[in-house]
Design an enzyme around this catalytic site. Structure first.
Site, short mmCIF file in Angstrom:
data_model
loop_
_atom_site.label_atom_id
_atom_site.label_comp_id
_atom_site.label_asym_id
_atom_site.label_seq_id
_atom_site.Cartn_x
_atom_site.Cartn_y
_atom_site.Cartn_z
N ARG A 1 51.96 32.08 17.90
CA ARG A 1 51.44 33.36 17.56
C ARG A 1 50.20 33.56 16.66
O ARG A 1 49.91 32.36 16.25
CB ARG A 1 52.65 34.02 16.65
CG ARG A 1 54.03 33.96 17.37
CD ARG A 1 55.01 34.34 16.54
NE ARG A 1 56.41 34.67 17.03
CZ ARG A 1 57.23 33.59 17.06
NH1 ARG A 1 56.96 32.52 16.46
NH2 ARG A 1 58.44 33.56 17.58
N HIS B 1 48.55 37.42 21.83
CA HIS B 1 49.87 37.30 22.28
C HIS B 1 49.75 36.99 23.81
O HIS B 1 50.73 36.63 24.41
CB HIS B 1 50.66 38.60 21.73
CG HIS B 1 52.06 38.02 21.35
ND1 HIS B 1 52.47 37.19 20.27
CD2 HIS B 1 53.09 38.47 21.99
CE1 HIS B 1 53.59 37.11 20.20
NE2 HIS B 1 54.19 37.70 21.21
N ARG C 1 49.88 33.56 24.55
CA ARG C 1 51.15 32.95 24.10
C ARG C 1 52.01 33.31 25.45
O ARG C 1 52.74 32.46 26.03
CB ARG C 1 51.87 33.66 23.03
CG ARG C 1 53.19 33.49 22.95
CD ARG C 1 53.75 33.87 21.33
NE ARG C 1 54.98 33.91 21.01
CZ ARG C 1 55.54 32.78 20.72
NH1 ARG C 1 55.28 31.76 20.31
NH2 ARG C 1 57.06 32.90 20.34
N HIS D 1 62.00 30.94 20.15
CA HIS D 1 62.76 31.94 20.13
C HIS D 1 64.11 31.57 19.67
O HIS D 1 64.67 30.38 20.11
CB HIS D 1 62.99 32.44 21.72
CG HIS D 1 61.58 32.88 22.15
ND1 HIS D 1 61.41 33.25 23.65
CD2 HIS D 1 60.77 33.81 21.59
CE1 HIS D 1 60.19 33.73 23.47
NE2 HIS D 1 59.92 34.11 22.44
#
Length: 322
Positions: free
Chosen positions: A152, A261, A264, A287
């Protein structure tokens, strides 16, 4: 008003929201349009507006959905109808609100935007001849870390030059891994690939050439300890990374505006395409729930579907012969 209805109840309600609630003219106009639709549906069903039940509303909502209305638009229509029937209840004309427990269908979760593999490589291999060597080395390292590690932007800007008791994150080039502090203050270790390590070594070699760095170290040692710094010698902000990455994407000739992002997402999608290991991707991204990672399986399926359409002899219908 551009739209009107023959229903006296609707006209009275519109007067109420216009005069007593003092809603904006545009809002009243939208109410009139939505209530016109309600009155027409009730009339087609042979109902007075006060005779509408929840089953009718659910059927009409399904019809709106089938006609292609988006969930957000249906929610606005239902909100208007719900307010109308709430007013009818206050007026003593109905005993229950038929729209009270009816909700719009959930909007489909949009797929994350990811670059194709060749686009990501094109961005990573860009050599910006217009940039000075110091900025070029820094920005190349940023791209390699974002795409190569799936970080991030906040995790990237939080990296320090070396590990310490106060560092949020750091890169260990000997071990070829980065330690980052992600969402929920959860620390994770991600591998650093050869290209990212090479770009980082090139950046670290020139990082201290920033003329403002000595002053920055005196003013704020913690900020000056950042791996990625700006011309002020202070920690590079997330906004600065966004700007630099967007400009770099344009110079690389990418049609899609690039943001951190997106790299990512590209990292996750490309790892999944190559490995099909959803659990590994979950760990690499940090996550908490596998359901968050599963959205990348839809991107992976899109990739496979495109490959099938392009390569399989039975994918496309043959052109008709005259």
């Amino acid at each position: 008003m551009a739209t009107s209805t023959e229903s006296p109840l609707v006209e009275k309600y519109l007067e109420y929201v216009r005069v007593e609630r003092r809603l904006a003219a545009r809002t009243v106009e939208l109410y009139a349009i939505h209530l016109q639709g309600l009155a027409e549906r009730a009339q087609a069903a042979g109902l007075a507006l006060t005779q509408v039940h929840t089953a009718h509303v659910r059927r009409w909502m399904a019809q709106l959905h089938s006609a292609g209305h988006e969930s957000r638009g249906i929610a606005l229509i239902l909100s208007c109808w719900r307010s109308f029937y709430r007013w009818l209840g206050h007026e003593g004309l109905i005993t229950s609100n038929p729209v009270q427990d009816v909700h719009a269908p959930k909007a489909g979760r949009p797929l994350p935007k990811a670059l194709a593999v060749d686009e990501a490589v094109q961005l990573a291999e860009l050599h910006d001849e217009d940039a000075d060597p110091w900025t070029e080395a820094r920005d190349r390292a940023i791209v390699e870390l974002l795409y190569g590690c799936g970080l991030r932007v906040g995790e990237l800007t939080g990296l320090d030059l070396r590990a310490s008791g106060t560092a949020l994150g750091w890169v260990d080039l000997d071990a070829r891994e980065a330690s980052v502090l992600g969402k929920g203050s959860k620390r994770r270790i991600v591998p650093v690939g050869a290209k990212a390590a090479e770009a980082l070594l090139a950046w670290i070699a020139v990082r201290d050439e920033c003329p403002a760095l000595p002053v920055a170290r005196l003013r704020d040692p913690a900020a000056a300890a950042a791996l990625f710094i700006g011309r002020t010698g202070m920690r590079l902000s997330s906004q600065a990374v966004w700007r630099q990455l967007r400009g770099r994407g344009l110079k690389a000739g990418l049609a899609t505006p690039v943001h951190p992002h997106m790299l990512r997402h590209s990292f996750a999608s490309h790892v999944l395409q190559s490995s099909s290991d959803l659990r590994a991707v979950q760990e690499l991204l940090g996550h908490a729930n596998i359901s968050t990672t599963q959205i990348y399986t839809r991107l992976d399926f899109q990739h496979l579907a495109k490959a099938y359409d392009a390569a399989h002899p039975r994918a496309k219908a043959k052109a008709k012969t005259k």
